[in-house]
Design a protein around this motif. Structure first.
Motif, mmCIF file in Angstrom:
data_model
loop_
_atom_site.group_PDB
_atom_site.id
_atom_site.type_symbol
_atom_site.label_atom_id
_atom_site.label_comp_id
_atom_site.label_asym_id
_atom_site.label_seq_id
_atom_site.Cartn_x
_atom_site.Cartn_y
_atom_site.Cartn_z
ATOM 1 N N PRO A 94 0.813 -1.199 0.000
ATOM 2 C CA PRO A 94 0.000 0.000 0.000
ATOM 3 C C PRO A 94 0.849 1.252 0.000
ATOM 4 O O PRO A 94 1.734 1.408 0.825
ATOM 5 N N SER A 95 0.620 2.178 -0.952
ATOM 6 C CA SER A 95 1.354 3.431 -1.007
ATOM 7 C C SER A 95 0.597 4.504 -0.254
ATOM 8 O O SER A 95 -0.532 4.331 0.156
ATOM 9 N N ASP A 96 1.272 5.644 -0.081
ATOM 10 C CA ASP A 96 0.648 6.734 0.675
ATOM 11 C C ASP A 96 -0.557 7.302 -0.061
ATOM 12 O O ASP A 96 -1.499 7.783 0.546
ATOM 13 N N SER A 97 -0.491 7.243 -1.426
ATOM 14 C CA SER A 97 -1.583 7.842 -2.189
ATOM 15 C C SER A 97 -2.809 6.933 -2.226
ATOM 16 O O SER A 97 -3.932 7.387 -2.079
ATOM 17 N N THR A 98 -2.571 5.601 -2.430
ATOM 18 C CA THR A 98 -3.712 4.695 -2.545
ATOM 19 C C THR A 98 -4.214 4.239 -1.189
ATOM 20 O O THR A 98 -5.400 4.167 -0.945
ATOM 21 N N LYS A 99 -3.282 3.874 -0.275
ATOM 22 C CA LYS A 99 -3.645 3.362 1.049
ATOM 23 C C LYS A 99 -4.624 2.193 0.923
ATOM 24 O O LYS A 99 -5.716 2.222 1.462
ATOM 25 N N LYS A 100 -4.206 1.187 0.158
ATOM 26 C CA LYS A 100 -5.040 0.011 -0.062
ATOM 27 C C LYS A 100 -4.152 -1.218 -0.092
ATOM 28 O O LYS A 100 -3.069 -1.193 -0.652
ATOM 29 N N VAL A 101 -4.591 -2.287 0.550
ATOM 30 C CA VAL A 101 -3.811 -3.511 0.601
ATOM 31 C C VAL A 101 -4.726 -4.700 0.375
ATOM 32 O O VAL A 101 -5.887 -4.679 0.769
ATOM 33 N N SER A 102 -4.188 -5.734 -0.304
ATOM 34 C CA SER A 102 -4.953 -6.956 -0.570
ATOM 35 C C SER A 102 -4.510 -8.056 0.391
ATOM 36 O O SER A 102 -3.314 -8.230 0.616
ATOM 37 N N ALA A 114 -6.475 -7.313 8.947
ATOM 38 C CA ALA A 114 -7.452 -6.314 8.509
ATOM 39 C C ALA A 114 -7.726 -5.291 9.610
ATOM 40 O O ALA A 114 -7.798 -4.084 9.354
ATOM 41 N N LEU A 115 -7.869 -5.757 10.825
ATOM 42 C CA LEU A 115 -8.123 -4.852 11.953
ATOM 43 C C LEU A 115 -6.964 -3.888 12.152
ATOM 44 O O LEU A 115 -7.155 -2.685 12.389
ATOM 45 N N LEU A 116 -5.725 -4.396 12.035
ATOM 46 C CA LEU A 116 -4.543 -3.547 12.200
ATOM 47 C C LEU A 116 -4.459 -2.496 11.094
ATOM 48 O O LEU A 116 -4.162 -1.327 11.340
ATOM 49 N N GLY A 121 -5.839 3.305 8.984
ATOM 50 C CA GLY A 121 -6.520 4.040 7.915
ATOM 51 C C GLY A 121 -6.271 3.481 6.535
ATOM 52 O O GLY A 121 -6.463 4.167 5.529
ATOM 53 N N VAL A 122 -5.836 2.229 6.453
ATOM 54 C CA VAL A 122 -5.557 1.576 5.166
ATOM 55 C C VAL A 122 -6.768 0.758 4.739
ATOM 56 O O VAL A 122 -7.323 0.004 5.539
ATOM 57 N N GLU A 123 -7.189 0.927 3.482
ATOM 58 C CA GLU A 123 -8.339 0.173 2.965
ATOM 59 C C GLU A 123 -7.918 -1.259 2.668
ATOM 60 O O GLU A 123 -6.858 -1.503 2.101
ATOM 61 N N VAL A 124 -8.748 -2.215 3.068
ATOM 62 C CA VAL A 124 -8.429 -3.643 2.924
ATOM 63 C C VAL A 124 -9.348 -4.280 1.898
ATOM 64 O O VAL A 124 -10.548 -4.043 1.897
ATOM 65 N N GLU A 125 -8.747 -5.099 1.016
ATOM 66 C CA GLU A 125 -9.515 -5.842 0.018
ATOM 67 C C GLU A 125 -9.168 -7.323 0.157
ATOM 68 O O GLU A 125 -7.990 -7.691 0.145
#
Length: 359
Positions: A94-102, A114-116, A121-125
């Motif tokens: 996850p990068s600072d711009s997207t803030k998303k992790v799979s 996912a909770l962590l 503030g990171v979006e989880v997929e």
């Protein structure tokens, strides 16, 4: 006559030098024209040679330009591949711009991660990790079941025990009254809060008169399901998202129950897991080695008890038997006997019929 001759001679004498002077001039003119023609031919040859040289130079420059252009395109392709490779690698984290992790859905610590991430503030997929195997199987070899293809171990280290204090077991997991008791009965006081063991979604929240009474079934993304039965009250509904420690209901004595207790089950698809292999209930703690709980052993234990159940879970109708007799044998209701065996409301029993006490 003599005078005339003299005059002619004098004229001839006078004209002869002039003619002599004009004759060389004509020859010199001719020579200069010849020189000029030679020089013009030479210049033309030189010009043609220069043109040929210019053409050769132009050809060479064109070739050089083309080779440079091809080199530049190759280098640009390589640089684009490198840059695309870098981008692909960057996308994995996850990068600072997207803030998303799979997160893979079969990861046993998926929800803990996912909770962590959510706290940061990171979006989880969640990504489905199950893929069809392309390996060829031998003739007669059985296709692997879903439970055998996803991972090798369960990680129960993040599980929260559903009761909030030390408690003894009233009835263990196993075959009881010719039927499979799919969970454990934990002795608690009526009205005590029962909590979710894992994060997940409530898929069943209802009342079952002949068995569980008020019960809740939660589906977890790690593939497990947990069931909480004989509740006095349900505090969640279908579709609710729950997290470890969330109250799913209050302990009670509803359904087929002789006293206040919690009926607790752990399921993995069609496989039932004995909760006592994971939790030391009297001491309210997880057992050693639960972070690497073998799925293979769990499946083997389930198959072993199912083969026993095939023998135990059969009632052969004798002369004079009624549905009530069969229900008493399996310790279930008559309606349950008819439902499990697909008997009509007034359908009579025939001698020799084989009836089951559970599915």
């Amino acid at each position: 006559m003599n005078k005339a001759v003299l005059i002619v001679l004098l004229i001839a004498a006078l004209l002869s030098p002039a003619l002599a002077k004009t004759a060389p001039k004509e020859s010199s003119h001719k020579s200069t024209t010849q020189v000029e023609s030679k020089t013009s031919k030479d210049t033309q040859k030189e010009k043609s040679k220069e043109k040929q040289k210019d053409k050769q130079k132009e050809k060479q420059t064109d070739k050089q330009k083309k080779s440079k252009a091809s080199k530049s395109t190759k280098s640009s392709k390589k640089s684009s591949k490198k840059s695309s490779g870098k981008i692909a690698k960057d996308d994995e984290s996850p990068s600072d711009s997207t803030k998303k992790v799979s997160i893979k859905s079969d990861d046993p610590k998926a929800f803990t991660k996912a909770l962590l991430y959510e706290k940061q503030g990171v979006e989880v997929e969640f990504v489905d990790a199950t893929k069809k195997s392309r390996k060829s199987r031998k003739k007669g070899e059985k296709k692997p079941t879903k439970t055998e293809t996803v991972g090798e171990y369960f990680d129960f280290s993040t599980m929260l025990i559903p009761i909030t204090h030390e408690a003894r077991l009233g009835s263990p997991y196993g075959i009881r009254d010719h039927r499979l008791h799919r969970g454990v009965d934990i002795q608690v006081e009526k009205g005590e809060p029962m909590v979710a063991a894992y994060p997940g979604e409530v898929i069943v929240s209802k009342y079952n008169q002949g068995g569980y009474g008020h019960y809740v079934l939660v589906q977890h993304e790690n593939g497990l399901q947990t069931l909480y039965g004989h509740l006095a009250e349900r505090t969640v509904k279908v579709g609710d998202q729950v997290y470890p420690g969330d109250i799913v209901g209050l302990a009670g004595n509803t359904g087929k129950s002789s006293g206040a207790h919690l009926h607790f089950e752990i399921r993995y698809g069609d496989v039932n897991i004995d909760p006592t292999t994971v939790v030391d209930f009297p001491h309210w703690q997880l057992k050693p080695g639960v972070e690497k709980y073998s799925k293979k052993k769990a499946i083997q234990a389930h198959r072993k008890i199912q083969s026993k159940l095939k023998i135990e879970n059969v009632y052969i109708v004798k002369k004079g038997d009624t549905v009530a007799d069969v229900a008493a044998f399996f310790y279930i209701s008559e309606d349950a006997v008819r439902r499990i065996n697909k008997l009509g409301k007034d359908q009579p029993l025939k001698v020799g019929m084989k009836l089951k006490g559970c599915m």
